[in-house]
Scaffold this active site. Structure first.
Site, PDB file in Angstrom:
ATOM      1  N   ARG A   1     -42.808 -65.376  14.011  1.00  0.00           N
ATOM      2  CA  ARG A   1     -42.771 -64.017  14.538  1.00  0.00           C
ATOM      3  C   ARG A   1     -42.364 -64.093  16.006  1.00  0.00           C
ATOM      4  O   ARG A   1     -42.815 -64.974  16.735  1.00  0.00           O
ATOM      5  CB  ARG A   1     -44.137 -63.336  14.406  1.00  0.00           C
ATOM      6  CG  ARG A   1     -44.510 -62.922  12.981  1.00  0.00           C
ATOM      7  CD  ARG A   1     -43.607 -61.813  12.420  1.00  0.00           C
ATOM      8  NE  ARG A   1     -43.969 -61.386  11.076  1.00  0.00           N
ATOM      9  CZ  ARG A   1     -43.411 -61.847   9.954  1.00  0.00           C
ATOM     10  NH1 ARG A   1     -42.448 -62.767  10.005  1.00  0.00           N
ATOM     11  NH2 ARG A   1     -43.802 -61.380   8.779  1.00  0.00           N
TER      12      ARG A   1
ATOM     13  N   GLU B   1     -37.671 -56.922  17.707  1.00  0.00           N
ATOM     14  CA  GLU B   1     -36.572 -56.818  16.740  1.00  0.00           C
ATOM     15  C   GLU B   1     -36.556 -55.465  16.047  1.00  0.00           C
ATOM     16  O   GLU B   1     -37.625 -54.872  15.834  1.00  0.00           O
ATOM     17  CB  GLU B   1     -36.638 -57.965  15.708  1.00  0.00           C
ATOM     18  CG  GLU B   1     -37.861 -57.962  14.829  1.00  0.00           C
ATOM     19  CD  GLU B   1     -37.914 -59.213  13.926  1.00  0.00           C
ATOM     20  OE1 GLU B   1     -37.834 -60.345  14.448  1.00  0.00           O
ATOM     21  OE2 GLU B   1     -38.028 -59.020  12.710  1.00  0.00           O
TER      22      GLU B   1
ATOM     23  N   HIS C   1     -33.623 -62.508  11.478  1.00  0.00           N
ATOM     24  CA  HIS C   1     -34.835 -62.585  10.649  1.00  0.00           C
ATOM     25  C   HIS C   1     -34.473 -62.773   9.170  1.00  0.00           C
ATOM     26  O   HIS C   1     -34.761 -61.916   8.330  1.00  0.00           O
ATOM     27  CB  HIS C   1     -35.709 -61.332  10.851  1.00  0.00           C
ATOM     28  CG  HIS C   1     -37.141 -61.560  10.435  1.00  0.00           C
ATOM     29  ND1 HIS C   1     -38.202 -60.936  11.036  1.00  0.00           N
ATOM     30  CD2 HIS C   1     -37.682 -62.350   9.463  1.00  0.00           C
ATOM     31  CE1 HIS C   1     -39.336 -61.325  10.446  1.00  0.00           C
ATOM     32  NE2 HIS C   1     -39.038 -62.182   9.494  1.00  0.00           N
TER      33      HIS C   1
HETATM   34  C1  DGY Z   1     -42.173 -63.233   5.866  1.00  0.00           C
HETATM   35  O1  DGY Z   1     -42.247 -63.476   4.667  1.00  0.00           O
HETATM   36  O2  DGY Z   1     -43.169 -63.167   6.588  1.00  0.00           O
HETATM   37  C2  DGY Z   1     -40.820 -62.996   6.416  1.00  0.00           C
HETATM   38  O3  DGY Z   1     -40.831 -63.020   7.802  1.00  0.00           O
HETATM   39  C3  DGY Z   1     -40.269 -61.689   5.902  1.00  0.00           C
HETATM   40  O4  DGY Z   1     -41.235 -60.717   6.046  1.00  0.00           O
END
Ligand code: DGY
Length: 337
Positions: A242, A271, A289
């Protein structure tokens, strides 16, 4: 009179054939186009349904739940669920679920792709070539750093971290160090050929540091200017977890001034906005992402989320027993990666 079906909301387009399975049990309000729902719109949608299938785009906290009188289940499509306020959901008896396991290897693969792109300056080289700057082969063009034989540092050693460790140790002959709140069992450490070290040692020793830990207020900016100053100036930093784990201003500064060789970021604190300081740098690989974005894995994530929602709302073969709940478990975090 026929009993009316429970109603569910699907917040973003997924795969039509997979979402169609919900219609066997529920009246489905499926979103057709990618939509940036405002918090008020999320609240209004949640107020009309018994269950919701959502993505990281939809934050669900006290405000969004204020009018959600009939909501009983929220199925998140993703392993990370820092978009959900677990306490607020649990206090209302709403079940929440995520999609672990099915994305582990795909995300570990992507971590390696990013790490290698940063270390070997792959995207930087491609831009340079496309800009017409390659006029003659030369010995010292785009010198990067080696992956084989180097030290891989992993911060956060859940399932994805372990997948990255195995790729590094067994595939590239790397020495693997990790830091995690709790040390792994001996057998897992041996299988990953990974050694636990404290956070400072991890920062100091890693040639390639990868972040895979869950995001929470406690881990916000775990990589800040102090942490960056402890890293080798020749090191790379890869973040596939993240964005909020990294102080992006401090990172951009370190990259711009040669205090860190390069970085690869798949996630960003604000983001889809990306800090212009990062956009301006050549020595950072930026992706939108997409850590788990293989077709097979995204289909598996959607299918697991559907299974979770069906079961959490008391339907199907696992009625009342969703496969991967995150509420009602002993130590809810924000995503056991
Ligand atoms: C996750 O699976 O956490 C990815 O970042 C997509 O949400």
């Amino acid at each position: 009179m026929a009993e009316s079906k429970p109603r569910v909301w699907v917040s973003q387009p997924l795969f039509d054939d997979i979402v169609a399975r919900l219609a066997e049990h529920f009246e489905v309000d499926a979103t057709r186009d990618v939509t940036a729902w405002s918090p008020a719109q999320v609240a209004a949608k949640l107020g009309e349904v018994d269950g919701a299938l959502v993505t990281l785009n939809e934050r669900i906290g006290e405000d969004e739940l204020a009018a959600a009188g009939r909501l009983r289940a929220v199925a998140n499509v993703g392993v990370g669920y820092n978009n959900l306020d677990i306490g607020a959901l649990e206090s209302r008896g709403i079940v929440a679920t995520n999609t672990p396991d099915v994305l582990t290897d795909t995300t570990a693969d992507m971590a390696f792709a990013l790490l290698m792109a940063a270390a070997r300056r792959i995207t930087e080289g491609e831009r340079w070539l496309r800009e017409g700057r390659w006029t003659q082969w030369s010995f010292d063009t785009l010198l990067g750093s080696d992956i084989h034989g180097s030290t891989l540092g992993i911060l956060g050693m859940g399932r994805i971290g372990q997948g990255i460790a195995r790729r590094g140790a067994h595939g590239f002959g790397m020495r693997v160090l990790y830091h995690n709140r709790s040390r792994l069992a001996d057998g897992i450490e041996r299988n990953c050929r990974a050694d636990w070290v404290d956070f400072d040692t991890l920062l100091r020793e890693a040639d390639h540091l990868v972040l895979v830990l869950p995001y929470s207020p406690a881990t916000r900016h775990v990589i800040d200017s102090t942490a960056l100053a402890k890293m080798k100036p020749t090191a790379t930093l890869t973040n596939i977890a993240r964005g909020g784990l990294v102080d992006e201003v401090a990172l951009a500064d370190a990259l711009a001034h040669g205090r860190l060789a390069s970085a690869a970021l798949d996630v960003f604190e604000g983001e889809p906005a990306v800090d212009p300081r990062l956009l301006a740098l050549r020595n950072v690989v930026l992706t939108p992402h997409v850590g788990s974005a293989s077709l097979a894995t995204r289909r598996a994530m959607a299918a697991l989320a559907v299974d979770n929602l069906v079961a959490a709302l008391g339907r199907g073969p696992r009625a009342g027993r969703p496969p991967t709940p995150v509420t009602g478990v002993s130590s809810p975090g924000t995503g056991k990666r």
